[in-house]
Design a protein around this motif. Sequence first.
Motif, mmCIF file in Angstrom:
data_model
loop_
_atom_site.group_PDB
_atom_site.id
_atom_site.type_symbol
_atom_site.label_atom_id
_atom_site.label_comp_id
_atom_site.label_asym_id
_atom_site.label_seq_id
_atom_site.Cartn_x
_atom_site.Cartn_y
_atom_site.Cartn_z
ATOM 1 N N ASP A 2 0.663 -0.985 -0.002
ATOM 2 C CA ASP A 2 0.160 0.208 0.250
ATOM 3 C C ASP A 2 0.913 0.923 -0.245
ATOM 4 O O ASP A 2 1.868 1.429 0.898
ATOM 5 C CB ASP A 2 -0.899 -0.123 1.577
ATOM 6 N N ASN A 3 0.924 2.257 -1.202
ATOM 7 C CA ASN A 3 1.399 2.848 -1.356
ATOM 8 C C ASN A 3 0.800 4.851 -0.264
ATOM 9 O O ASN A 3 1.590 5.765 -0.680
ATOM 10 C CB ASN A 3 2.237 3.198 -2.393
ATOM 11 N N THR A 4 0.027 4.211 0.215
ATOM 12 C CA THR A 4 -0.978 5.194 0.127
ATOM 13 C C THR A 4 -0.627 5.447 1.929
ATOM 14 O O THR A 4 -0.770 5.114 2.925
ATOM 15 C CB THR A 4 -3.075 5.271 0.204
ATOM 16 N N GLY A 35 5.461 10.453 -0.732
ATOM 17 C CA GLY A 35 6.849 11.027 -1.945
ATOM 18 C C GLY A 35 6.188 11.474 -3.118
ATOM 19 O O GLY A 35 6.469 12.248 -3.521
ATOM 20 N N GLN A 36 4.205 12.396 -2.611
ATOM 21 C CA GLN A 36 3.519 12.464 -3.914
ATOM 22 C C GLN A 36 3.036 14.273 -2.720
ATOM 23 O O GLN A 36 3.028 14.641 -1.429
ATOM 24 C CB GLN A 36 2.346 12.336 -3.812
ATOM 25 N N CYS A 37 3.534 15.330 -3.931
ATOM 26 C CA CYS A 37 3.181 16.082 -3.350
ATOM 27 C C CYS A 37 2.384 17.167 -3.559
ATOM 28 O O CYS A 37 1.275 16.848 -5.202
ATOM 29 C CB CYS A 37 4.078 17.629 -4.278
ATOM 30 N N ILE A 38 0.721 17.181 -3.579
ATOM 31 C CA ILE A 38 -0.886 17.280 -3.544
ATOM 32 C C ILE A 38 -0.922 19.131 -3.206
ATOM 33 O O ILE A 38 -0.237 19.091 -2.710
ATOM 34 C CB ILE A 38 -2.077 16.809 -3.741
ATOM 35 N N GLY A 39 -1.703 19.782 -4.047
ATOM 36 C CA GLY A 39 -1.436 21.031 -3.969
ATOM 37 C C GLY A 39 -3.557 21.151 -3.629
ATOM 38 O O GLY A 39 -3.923 20.624 -4.521
ATOM 39 N N ASP A 69 -13.512 10.404 8.182
ATOM 40 C CA ASP A 69 -12.087 9.898 8.458
ATOM 41 C C ASP A 69 -10.794 9.928 8.549
ATOM 42 O O ASP A 69 -10.766 10.525 6.923
ATOM 43 C CB ASP A 69 -12.173 8.128 8.555
ATOM 44 N N LEU A 70 -10.269 10.319 8.907
ATOM 45 C CA LEU A 70 -8.401 10.499 8.578
ATOM 46 C C LEU A 70 -7.588 9.914 9.147
ATOM 47 O O LEU A 70 -7.654 9.844 10.086
ATOM 48 C CB LEU A 70 -8.618 11.943 9.908
ATOM 49 N N ILE A 71 -7.794 8.975 7.896
ATOM 50 C CA ILE A 71 -6.624 7.491 7.952
ATOM 51 C C ILE A 71 -5.505 7.659 7.685
ATOM 52 O O ILE A 71 -5.171 8.151 6.476
ATOM 53 C CB ILE A 71 -7.276 6.713 7.835
ATOM 54 N N PHE A 72 -4.134 7.431 8.241
ATOM 55 C CA PHE A 72 -2.872 7.611 8.225
ATOM 56 C C PHE A 72 -1.976 7.164 8.655
ATOM 57 O O PHE A 72 -2.064 6.553 9.619
ATOM 58 C CB PHE A 72 -2.467 8.737 9.169
ATOM 59 N N ASN A 209 13.549 13.402 1.465
ATOM 60 C CA ASN A 209 13.448 12.282 2.493
ATOM 61 C C ASN A 209 12.423 11.169 2.311
ATOM 62 O O ASN A 209 11.663 10.602 2.656
ATOM 63 C CB ASN A 209 12.345 13.323 3.663
ATOM 64 N N ASN A 210 11.457 11.337 0.947
ATOM 65 C CA ASN A 210 10.615 11.173 -0.024
ATOM 66 C C ASN A 210 9.340 11.252 1.022
ATOM 67 O O ASN A 210 8.671 9.865 1.222
ATOM 68 C CB ASN A 210 10.760 9.412 0.936
ATOM 69 N N MET A 211 9.659 12.335 1.461
ATOM 70 C CA MET A 211 8.440 12.941 2.631
ATOM 71 C C MET A 211 7.359 13.706 1.714
ATOM 72 O O MET A 211 7.609 13.868 0.001
ATOM 73 C CB MET A 211 9.281 14.207 3.041
ATOM 74 N N SER A 212 6.000 13.466 2.365
ATOM 75 C CA SER A 212 4.798 14.134 0.981
ATOM 76 C C SER A 212 4.398 15.009 1.227
ATOM 77 O O SER A 212 4.783 15.733 3.219
ATOM 78 C CB SER A 212 3.707 12.867 1.449
ATOM 79 N N ILE A 213 3.959 16.494 0.722
ATOM 80 C CA ILE A 213 3.685 17.558 1.091
ATOM 81 C C ILE A 213 2.531 17.441 -0.065
ATOM 82 O O ILE A 213 1.437 17.359 -0.906
ATOM 83 C CB ILE A 213 4.160 18.460 -0.036
#
Length: 592
Positions: A2-4, A35-39, A69-72, A209-213
């Motif tokens: 799962d990449n989400t 690793g994704q950036c959403i605007g 729901d906010l699932i992290f 960092n392969n950080m999501s933004i």
Amino acid sequence: MDNTLLEVNNLTVEFATEKGLVKAINGISYSVEKGQCIGIVGESGSGKTVSSLALMRLLPRSGKISGGDLIFNSRQGKTVIQNLSEKEMRSFRGNEIAMVFQEPLTSLNPVLTCGSQVMEAIMLHQQVSKNEGRNRTLELFKRVKLPRPEALLDSYPHQLSGGQKQRVMIAMAISCNPLLLIADEPTTALDVTVQKAILELLKELQEENNMSIIFISHDLGVIAEIADKALVMYKGDIVEQGSILDIFSNPQHPYTKGLLACRPPLYKHLHILPTVKDFLDDSNKTEYILSDKNIITPEERKNSRQKLYALEPVLKVENLKTYFPIHKGVLGKTIDYVKAVDDISFDVYPGEILGIVGESGSGKTTLGRTILRLIEPTSGSINYRGTDIRKLSTEEMRQYRKRLQIIFQDPYSSLNPHLTVGESIVEPMRVHEILNSEKERKARAIELLERVNMNTSQFNLYPHEFSGGQRQRICIARALALNPEFIVCDECISALDVSVQAQVINLLSELKKDFGFTYLFISHDISVIKFISDRMIVLYNGKIEEMGDSDEIYFNPQKEYTKRLINAVPRGTIEDIKAAVSSRHSYRNEKY
């Protein structure tokens, strides 16, 4: 696998008001990949910031998550954010999700050094010694490319520029290597060059960092510089979402089309700049605005300029200097000067819009205020219609200011919070004895409110009851109350949504056409200056770098500083977006 990283399912946020519960978020759903950036883009009031505060569980007391729901997908496994206790949430913030707020000055504690504030976050979450915390903070300051990092550790927020303060906030946010960084309008009101540097820094940190933004902005052009995917929000709903390329090349919702269209175009001049309202109303006006009839042809512009510059200048500024002394020692001895305006000369012609562009500290605002003698010049002459206003007495200058007005950058701080907007417009007419009675002045104030597209019923409301764009229109109405001839617009649209910017630009153009105003238009955004002005002056360290036709300077800059300003402008064409997206994908393929 799962990449989400984050799933937001039917999020609903409500606020308790005197009139009952009000929905700010209407059941929105989206996801963020690792690793994704959403605007997230939209105007003020669209729900962008509220949705991010809900993720951080930082809603004000009057607000609550009432559904969804906010699932992290945290380091400990899948976590339902709204089910965490307050103690668990305090540990979750910073470690898993961190946030960079819009205004770094109000987010940083003014009585603590920048270094101690970042150290506090590290020591709290990572249980390290004070010495280790300081060393890690120094490394972070170097990582976010702060100049003189050792010195800035012991500096206070007020001693840093806006861009430097924002870098401190980013250092604090990434100090615990979060999986998701929320950046809430981190570049609003910053110089375009500083904005570009912040965007590049965030992209670099994301890749490292392969950080999501989640990047929040009111400007699709800025979103296009950094994001892979965009969500368009309007009145608490996501009206459109998709890849950046799809959103820009084939927008589906009228609101998205309006946001794209209202940015000043770089390659043509328009009679009327489109606004979001034009697209939402779907009026006949939209058809005209998008047609070739709305384009000012090169021949029309050439003829207009020939007529303009055949006239005698209305303002002559010669060898103007404004120096501020630097004092040192117990006796306050002057040891040097800050040369804010350093030997500047130029003319302004009647009916002209002369643009002044440059970064913060270049001398733009000081120049505008010196011309009006709100700041006294050190030397030089300011000749307006044959009168050297430097030689006028205080009382003579007070009377002369009826002819010379200014619209300040921050409309809220320039309006008296204790006066209704109607009284704010009437007051200068009373002081300068414009018209013969209070009844006539009130009628004139109501007329001016209507002229700037405000409602007559708003006459008795207070400044805090209006949006930023509405307050700016009120300030314009107040400036018009004295029937001026020359208006200084000092960064009057810099902190406004792009759609509101378009409305204010159209209003200023319309008033110029109707009343023959002459404008000195100050901005740090060279694309706005290029669109609205006849000529532009590029300022750098108090001196004129370049001066001339706006199009000529933009498309054929001679100085490196001007080129740097132009290169920092967010690009909004499909070709630019394709190139940016392609570049980001190529970089990631090489890295991973």
